[in-house]
Every structure is written in C-alpha cells, then in structure tokens.
Design a protein around this motif. Structure first.
Motif, PDB file in Angstrom:
ATOM      1  N   ALA A 292      29.705  53.115 -10.931  1.00 20.20           N
ATOM      2  CA  ALA A 292      30.505  51.946 -10.561  1.00 20.20           C
ATOM      3  C   ALA A 292      30.279  51.566  -9.111  1.00 20.20           C
ATOM      4  O   ALA A 292      30.293  50.380  -8.755  1.00 20.20           O
ATOM      5  CB  ALA A 292      31.985  52.211 -10.824  1.00 20.20           C
ATOM      6  N   GLY A 293      30.051  52.566  -8.240  1.00 20.83           N
ATOM      7  CA  GLY A 293      29.801  52.273  -6.843  1.00 20.83           C
ATOM      8  C   GLY A 293      28.572  51.426  -6.625  1.00 20.83           C
ATOM      9  O   GLY A 293      28.506  50.624  -5.681  1.00 20.83           O
TER      10      GLY A 293
ATOM     11  N   SER B 166      21.948  59.083  -0.985  1.00 21.69           N
ATOM     12  CA  SER B 166      22.260  59.986  -2.094  1.00 21.69           C
ATOM     13  C   SER B 166      23.726  60.399  -2.121  1.00 21.69           C
ATOM     14  O   SER B 166      24.318  60.503  -3.204  1.00 21.69           O
ATOM     15  CB  SER B 166      21.367  61.228  -2.038  1.00 21.69           C
ATOM     16  N   ILE B 167      24.332  60.617  -0.961  1.00 21.99           N
ATOM     17  CA  ILE B 167      25.728  61.047  -0.963  1.00 21.99           C
ATOM     18  C   ILE B 167      26.646  59.942  -1.479  1.00 21.99           C
ATOM     19  O   ILE B 167      27.628  60.212  -2.181  1.00 21.99           O
ATOM     20  CB  ILE B 167      26.167  61.543   0.435  1.00 21.99           C
ATOM     21  N   TYR B 168      26.328  58.694  -1.167  1.00 23.05           N
ATOM     22  CA  TYR B 168      27.116  57.573  -1.702  1.00 23.05           C
ATOM     23  C   TYR B 168      26.997  57.520  -3.216  1.00 23.05           C
ATOM     24  O   TYR B 168      28.001  57.383  -3.925  1.00 23.05           O
ATOM     25  CB  TYR B 168      26.646  56.256  -1.086  1.00 23.05           C
TER      26      TYR B 168
END
Length: 232
Positions: free
Chosen positions: A136-137, A127-129
């Motif tokens: 886009a990540g 979730s933090i990512y």
C-alpha cells in the motif's frame, strides 16, 4: 491471519446514522479514538476498524474490511458515513466504488493524499520504506497506481480537511509543495468534485485529534458543508 474485528459500536441503540472510521497506514484505530468519542457523544454509531494497512495493497484491504462494514451497516437504520485519515481516505474511496452501502451518506477525509505524496515519491525505492509500509505504501506516490487512477469521480458528498502545520520541517520545506502538513500538501488532499474543503492548523498526525478538525468533521456529517471554508 487474524480476522478484522470492530473496535467499538455505539450507542447501544443503533437507530441512528453510523460512521465507519478508517485509520492511516502503519498505525491503528487508536489514532481515531478521540474523534470516535466525539462522534458517539453527538449520537452517531461508530465502527472503528483495525486493518493490516502494511500487509496488502489498497484494493485487497477494501475486500478485507467488507464483512465488518456490511455487518455494521445492517445494524444501523440511518445513513452510513465514512471518516478517514490519510491513506484511510483512499481505502474508503476504493471500498465505496466496489461495495457501496445502500444508504451511503457523507465522507470526510483528513489529510488524505488523493493526488499522492511527494514524500512517497522520494522514499519508494528505499528498501526500509518498502519493508515498513508494504504494497500500500507504494500506491501513495504522485504517479497514481491504476486502482486509484481508475476511480470514478465521487457522486457522494466528500468533505476534505487538510493540515498546514508540520513536525517534519525538512520534508515540508524541501520535498512537499507548500502549504502542507509534513506528509501531504493541501493541494494533493483536494478532489475535483469535493463538496467542501477546509484547512486547519494541524500536522498530518495531529489532524484526527485536532479540536477544530473534529468539530468540522461533525458539521460536515450533519450539514454536508463545513462551518467556514477558511483557515481555522
């Protein structure tokens, strides 16, 4: 939402080639300042854009940068080149496929995950990512998003600069194929139809500030090839 603004356009007389600089995800135009100044000293006009890399998918970012890139291209008499770091290279490819400048020149990509990154594969469900790097990540994985998988092979000269040093030893040793720069492997940076490829002794974040990478970028923009396609 704030409007994207050009960070610098130089020299004042823009009767020369122009270079659009595109930073990577989660950072800003400041990461390309050293590279930008080197390009200006060599007589290129520059457009060093800040764009909201964590807020939108890559295809939406391509639309967002279109107005300032088109305005910059209209000011320059010469070719319009692109120099991009990390995800910025993917953004350049999507942008060119949709809004190709009439006088498109050459493209240099530094540490761009053209084949995706195993680091993104590992983190994409955390979730933090997802919160930090946004839509886009999630497009940076090795299972390519449709907008990237459907890109045509480049019919313009592309020079690929990859790094082989790291400040992330765990990812480099246990997550990424070797050699790599701590975020992207040398193999993943490559494109099948690239004009030239070189590996330098730099980490992912260090690539845009690395003296050899900067000089090789300028060499490719001038000549369409790197000086020596070997480890430097």
């Amino acid at each position: 939402m704030r409007e994207i603004q050009p960070i610098a356009i130089a020299p004042a007389d823009t009767r020369c080639d122009g270079v659009v600089l595109l930073h990577g995800i989660g950072v800003g135009s400041w990461t390309l300042k050293r590279l930008e100044r080197a390009l200006q000293r060599r007589g290129f006009a520059t457009l060093n854009l800040d764009y909201p890399s964590r807020k939108k998918p890559i295809e939406a970012l391509a639309e967002e940068i279109h107005a300032p890139v088109a305005a910059f291209a209209a000011q320059c008499d010469g070719a319009i080149h692109f120099v991009a770091h990390s995800m910025g290279g993917l953004l350049a490819r999507v942008y060119i496929s949709r809004h190709r400048p009439a006088r498109l020149g050459r493209v240099v990509m530094l540490g761009t995950p053209n084949g995706g990154s195993e680091v993104a594969d590992l983190l994409k469900d955390i979730s933090i990512y997802r919160a930090v790097f946004g839509p886009a990540g999630l497009q940076l994985t090795t299972a390519q998003a449709p907008v990237l998988a459907d890109l045509p092979s480049p019919d313009y000269p592309v020079g690929i600069i990859a790094g082989c040093r790291t400040i992330a030893p765990i990812a480099s040793t246990f997550v990424l194929p070797r050699p790599n720069d701590g975020r992207v492997s040398v193999a993943s940076a490559k494109l099948a139809d690239m004009a030239d490829h070189i590996v330098v002794k730099a980490s992912h974040t260090g690539l845009p500030r690395h003296t050899v990478a900067i000089e090789q970028t300028i060499a490719f923009l001038h000549d369409g090839r790197f000086r020596n396609a070997q480890l430097t």
